[in-house]
Design a protein around this motif. Structure first.
Motif, mmCIF file in Angstrom:
data_model
loop_
_atom_site.group_PDB
_atom_site.id
_atom_site.type_symbol
_atom_site.label_atom_id
_atom_site.label_comp_id
_atom_site.label_asym_id
_atom_site.label_seq_id
_atom_site.Cartn_x
_atom_site.Cartn_y
_atom_site.Cartn_z
ATOM 1 N N ALA A 42 0.835 -1.201 0.000
ATOM 2 C CA ALA A 42 0.000 0.000 0.000
ATOM 3 C C ALA A 42 0.868 1.248 0.000
ATOM 4 O O ALA A 42 0.566 2.230 -0.695
ATOM 5 C CB ALA A 42 -0.923 -0.014 1.214
ATOM 6 N N LEU A 43 1.950 1.231 0.772
ATOM 7 C CA LEU A 43 2.867 2.368 0.772
ATOM 8 C C LEU A 43 3.552 2.534 -0.580
ATOM 9 O O LEU A 43 3.802 3.665 -1.034
ATOM 10 C CB LEU A 43 3.903 2.199 1.872
ATOM 11 C CG LEU A 43 3.453 2.607 3.286
ATOM 12 C CD1 LEU A 43 4.532 2.278 4.300
ATOM 13 C CD2 LEU A 43 3.112 4.090 3.329
ATOM 14 N N GLU A 44 3.871 1.427 -1.233
ATOM 15 C CA GLU A 44 4.435 1.508 -2.577
ATOM 16 C C GLU A 44 3.448 2.163 -3.533
ATOM 17 O O GLU A 44 3.832 2.953 -4.407
ATOM 18 C CB GLU A 44 4.807 0.112 -3.082
ATOM 19 C CG GLU A 44 6.015 -0.523 -2.402
ATOM 20 C CD GLU A 44 6.358 -1.852 -3.046
ATOM 21 O OE1 GLU A 44 6.392 -1.921 -4.292
ATOM 22 O OE2 GLU A 44 6.575 -2.834 -2.309
ATOM 23 N N LEU A 45 2.171 1.838 -3.350
ATOM 24 C CA LEU A 45 1.149 2.445 -4.206
ATOM 25 C C LEU A 45 1.050 3.948 -3.945
ATOM 26 O O LEU A 45 0.936 4.739 -4.889
ATOM 27 C CB LEU A 45 -0.201 1.770 -3.965
ATOM 28 C CG LEU A 45 -1.394 2.346 -4.741
ATOM 29 C CD1 LEU A 45 -1.128 2.333 -6.239
ATOM 30 C CD2 LEU A 45 -2.663 1.578 -4.402
ATOM 31 N N VAL A 46 1.099 4.351 -2.681
ATOM 32 C CA VAL A 46 1.091 5.779 -2.352
ATOM 33 C C VAL A 46 2.252 6.484 -3.049
ATOM 34 O O VAL A 46 2.099 7.561 -3.638
ATOM 35 C CB VAL A 46 1.155 5.988 -0.834
ATOM 36 C CG1 VAL A 46 1.389 7.463 -0.507
ATOM 37 C CG2 VAL A 46 -0.123 5.494 -0.165
ATOM 38 N N ALA A 93 -3.483 5.878 -11.832
ATOM 39 C CA ALA A 93 -3.493 5.287 -10.498
ATOM 40 C C ALA A 93 -3.987 3.844 -10.547
ATOM 41 O O ALA A 93 -3.453 2.970 -9.852
ATOM 42 C CB ALA A 93 -4.369 6.117 -9.568
ATOM 43 N N SER A 94 -4.984 3.578 -11.360
ATOM 44 C CA SER A 94 -5.476 2.203 -11.503
ATOM 45 C C SER A 94 -4.406 1.294 -12.081
ATOM 46 O O SER A 94 -4.260 0.141 -11.654
ATOM 47 C CB SER A 94 -6.725 2.176 -12.395
ATOM 48 O OG SER A 94 -7.848 2.676 -11.703
ATOM 49 N N ALA A 95 -3.648 1.813 -13.058
ATOM 50 C CA ALA A 95 -2.577 1.013 -13.649
ATOM 51 C C ALA A 95 -1.501 0.712 -12.611
ATOM 52 O O ALA A 95 -0.991 -0.415 -12.535
ATOM 53 C CB ALA A 95 -1.980 1.761 -14.848
ATOM 54 N N ALA A 96 -1.168 1.704 -11.791
ATOM 55 C CA ALA A 96 -0.166 1.488 -10.745
ATOM 56 C C ALA A 96 -0.656 0.467 -9.734
ATOM 57 O O ALA A 96 0.098 -0.406 -9.277
ATOM 58 C CB ALA A 96 0.140 2.811 -10.055
ATOM 59 N N ALA A 97 -1.939 0.547 -9.380
ATOM 60 C CA ALA A 97 -2.508 -0.402 -8.423
ATOM 61 C C ALA A 97 -2.481 -1.821 -8.976
ATOM 62 O O ALA A 97 -2.121 -2.774 -8.265
ATOM 63 C CB ALA A 97 -3.940 0.012 -8.085
ATOM 64 N N ALA A 98 -2.849 -1.965 -10.227
ATOM 65 C CA ALA A 98 -2.838 -3.292 -10.843
ATOM 66 C C ALA A 98 -1.433 -3.867 -10.857
ATOM 67 O O ALA A 98 -1.233 -5.071 -10.615
ATOM 68 C CB ALA A 98 -3.405 -3.212 -12.258
#
Length: 224
Positions: A42-46, A93-98
């Motif tokens: 989650a921190l990586e996603l942030v 952001a969706s691409a990063a989350a995926a």
């Protein structure tokens, strides 16, 4: 072209959301929640969303809660409305989350407003703005400039209730059904006169709240 010239209409927002299944519209913004496999992810996603924000020069509101990341995009320089910049940023952001194995849970994103019944909003709103340190929104509401506290919405009415305050709780229309069913199961009085835009819920002691959706709460927002 001015900053407000590229504000998307509700039809355009709906069209954009058809290609953004992770996202929902909410009171002038695009919102979602990503659930990552771990807190570290989650921190990586942030961090990934932050890097994209710097590259795009367009920054979201981010809230990290263990393995979940709450995200909201809105164009503040366009009156806190949705523009193509928000659509582009949401897709990134969706691409990063995926890429990090995070799943979208947009139904978890709830927005709570305080609503104050008043016969004359202009006569009292400045007191509340100064006391809260809020800024005035395009629809006459007051919002926390840092996105931390709930907005304050002035509901103009000639018949204010005995308790002039109530809560407006916003969910997307897609996820509103279970919340309405659970509220009804408590025995609360449910007034569906304005559904699906909002349903007035009254508890056994006469206290009210409104369960609201994005239906009818677009850029030209009516008063619940």
């Amino acid at each position: 072209m001015g900053a407000t010239d590229d504000v998307l209409s509700q039809v355009q927002v709906d069209d954009a959301l058809a290609g953004l299944p992770d996202w929902r519209y909410r009171l002038g913004g695009l919102v979602t929640v990503f659930k990552a496999p771990t807190s570290a992810a989650a921190l990586e996603l942030v961090a990934a969303v932050g890097r994209a924000a710097e590259e795009q020069d367009h920054h979201p509101d981010l809230d990290w809660r263990y393995n979940r990341v709450f995200v909201r995009y809105s164009s503040h320089d366009a009156g806190s409305q949705v523009t193509p910049r928000d659509v582009t940023a949401a897709a990134a952001a969706s691409a990063a989350a995926a890429g990090l194995g995070a799943a979208a849970e947009p139904g978890l994103y709830r927005t709570v407003e305080l609503a104050l019944d008043t016969e004359d909003a202009a006569a009292i709103s400045e007191v509340w703005r100064v006391a809260l340190g809020y800024r005035r929104g395009s629809g006459g509401d007051l919002t926390d400039p840092y996105g931390r506290g709930p907005a304050l919405w002035f509901q103009e009415t000639s018949t204010p209730g005995p308790n002039r305050f109530h809560l407006d709780i916003h969910r997307s229309k897609a996820e509103s059904g279970p919340a309405l069913a659970k509220a009804a199961a408590t025995g609360a009085l449910m007034n569906h006169d304005h559904a699906p835009s909002w349903v007035v819920v009254t508890d056994a002691q006469g206290n009210r709240l409104c369960l609201c959706t994005e239906e009818g709460h677009g850029p030209e927002r009516p008063q619940p």
